[in-house]
Enzyme design. Structure first.
Site, PDB file in Angstrom:
ATOM      1  N   LYS A 115       2.391  -8.019  11.904  1.00 25.61           N
ATOM      2  CA  LYS A 115       1.752  -8.073  10.528  1.00 25.61           C
ATOM      3  C   LYS A 115       2.185  -9.461   9.967  1.00 25.61           C
ATOM      4  CE  LYS A 115       1.463  -5.582   6.282  1.00 25.61           C
ATOM      5  NZ  LYS A 115       1.692  -4.171   5.631  1.00 25.61           N
ATOM      6  N   ARG A 149       1.173   1.806  18.301  1.00 28.22           N
ATOM      7  CA  ARG A 149       2.648   2.401  18.680  1.00 28.22           C
ATOM      8  C   ARG A 149       2.316   4.031  18.973  1.00 28.22           C
ATOM      9  NH1 ARG A 149       6.008   1.088  13.604  1.00 28.22           N
ATOM     10  NH2 ARG A 149       4.307   1.833  12.708  1.00 28.22           N
ATOM     11  N   ARG A 199       0.953  -1.318  -0.084  1.00 30.73           N
ATOM     12  CA  ARG A 199      -0.018   0.161   0.181  1.00 30.73           C
ATOM     13  C   ARG A 199       0.769   1.242   0.036  1.00 30.73           C
ATOM     14  NH1 ARG A 199      -3.462   2.223   4.139  1.00 30.73           N
ATOM     15  NH2 ARG A 199      -5.162   3.284   3.503  1.00 30.73           N
TER      16      ARG A 199
END
Length: 320
Positions: free
Chosen positions: A183, A317, A118
């Site tokens: 991820k 985060r 992306r």
């Protein structure tokens, strides 16, 4: 286009995980040991770990399960499946051939030389370690009807992985899969078409299956593979399950939009009811994630008020 016949033959020989001497490989391929070593470097450039042990030869850390076009095509319920060993990008391959495709056609690759993520990011795509898959779909209703499609793809990917034993996989808005807050997979949906015309959609997915060491200069965020999580999945079977499930889901999406999938998203949402940071360009907004709405917007709670946001990315985060 570079001829990859020799390195691909080497992979097929080394895929058993055993040692093969340079002399044996040279005899098999009709070339010198020095030439074999040059092609071994190509394998390393493709992200394959090749051990070299004097007196024993070359081997891989473990066997590689190669993709089989025949196995995958036989297992899918409809449409064409193209399996390619080396490609720039599965999405780009389909975009360049969009006039030749039918809804549900799929391209899978062993290795992407220029895998895309992306926002123009690179998607690291080592040979034989993960699953790189793109599917084409035509939406007659036009581009506006495609809102939320990448969320549906994330739901289906997570549900398929659950069915194959990875039951801790979760979805992350707007287009990732997470496992243990790291991820596991990414989705890139690319769309062409004008208002009033059909939308041509190519959706690509990359799922980390056995990827091991990656330099932080290549992948600069927390990631995980199914192997690291102790889950082993047959790549060909994963492709078959995923293709069939995606085709079924996109028919539902085509008819009813995102609404039927909202309860399924809520069950899988990795960030729901957690404090998050929404990043839109240079802007950062903190709040509590409250899931998504019928348009696929993130519902963010701030000071007791819930506001939908369509763009950006979320992160844990920096959130206390």
């Amino acid at each position: 286009m570079k001829d990859n016949k020799v390195p691909l033959t080497l992979i097929s020989i080394l895929s058993d995980g055993e040692f093969h001497s340079g002399e044996q490989l040279g005899e098999h391929l009709g070339m010198s040991r020095a030439a074999i070593n040059k092609h071994i470097q190509t394998l390393r450039d493709w992200g394959i770990d090749v051990f070299t042990v004097p007196g024993k030869g070359y081997s891989l850390p473990e066997p590689i399960q190669l993709l089989s076009a025949d196995v995958v095509q036989a297992g899918v319920t409809a449409g064409n499946v193209t399996v390619l060993p080396v490609i720039d990008s599965t999405n780009q391959y389909f975009i360049e051939r969009i006039d030749e495709l039918n809804s549900g056609d799929v391209c899978i690759a062993e290795y992407q030389q220029a895998g895309r993520g992306r926002r123009g990011r690179q998607w690291f795509s080592p040979f034989g370690a993960n699953l790189y898959l793109s599917m084409y779909w035509k939406l007659e209703q036009g581009p506006a009807a495609a809102v939320g499609l990448s969320l549906v793809i994330g739901i289906i990917m997570a549900e398929v992985l659950h069915a194959l034993g990875a039951d801790q996989v979760r979805v992350k808005w707007p287009n990732d899969l997470y496992l243990h807050d790291r991820k596991l997979a990414g989705i890139l949906t690319e769309l062409t078409g004008k208002t009033g015309d059909a939308a041509h959609i190519v959706s690509g997915a990359g799922i980390n299956l056995t990827m091991r060491n990656v330099e932080s200069t290549i992948v600069n965020q927390g990631w995980i593979s199914l192997q690291e999580a102790g889950v082993s999945i047959d790549r060909n079977q994963l492709a078959i399950y995923l293709i069939n499930a995606l085709r079924d889901a996109l028919l539902i999406f085509e008819a009813h939009g995102l609404t039927p999938f909202l309860p399924r998203w809520e069950k899988l949402d990795n960030f729901i009811n957690r404090p998050v940071r929404l990043i839109i360009g240079e802007r950062e907004i903190t709040g509590i994630s409250r899931g998504i709405n019928e348009q696929g917007a993130l519902m963010l709670e701030q000071n007791g008020m819930i506001t939908p946001w369509m763009g950006g990315e979320i992160s844990l985060r920096g959130v206390m």
